[in-house]
Design an enzyme around this catalytic site. Sequence first.
Site, PDB file in Angstrom:
ATOM      1  N   ARG A  36      72.390  39.954  92.359  1.00 12.14           N
ATOM      2  CA  ARG A  36      73.430  39.424  93.249  1.00 12.14           C
ATOM      3  C   ARG A  36      74.629  38.906  92.458  1.00 12.14           C
ATOM      4  NH1 ARG A  36      71.329  34.971  96.491  1.00 12.14           N
ATOM      5  NH2 ARG A  36      69.945  34.707  94.727  1.00 12.14           N
ATOM      6  N   ASN A  54      69.304  38.104  99.530  1.00 16.09           N
ATOM      7  CA  ASN A  54      67.935  38.576  99.387  1.00 16.09           C
ATOM      8  C   ASN A  54      67.247  38.637 100.743  1.00 16.09           C
ATOM      9  OD1 ASN A  54      68.062  38.730  96.597  1.00 16.09           O
ATOM     10  ND2 ASN A  54      67.230  36.692  96.294  1.00 16.09           N
TER      11      ASN A  54
END
Length: 82
Positions: A36, A54
């Site tokens: 990320r 997520n």
Amino acid sequence: MLDFLNEKDRQPPALPEGTVRRRYSIEGQVQGVGFRARVMDMARGFEVTGRVSNLDDGRVHLFAEGREREVADFVDSIEAAM
């Protein structure tokens, strides 16, 4: 930013002309490896906005918004880096 996706009955806000909104689901080794953060760093090189988060099943959702070519180039750069 894209909280409307959590509410079934709401329509997403209208986009300016020439702007697209895309949602991607990414599988593989994408959690616990800095994916990320890397995607957010990559996004700074493009005229895009969005969110990466997520999922409980190990995937990552990527929401990207911008001009169609910018979003496509951004996603291509992520694929090339994987």
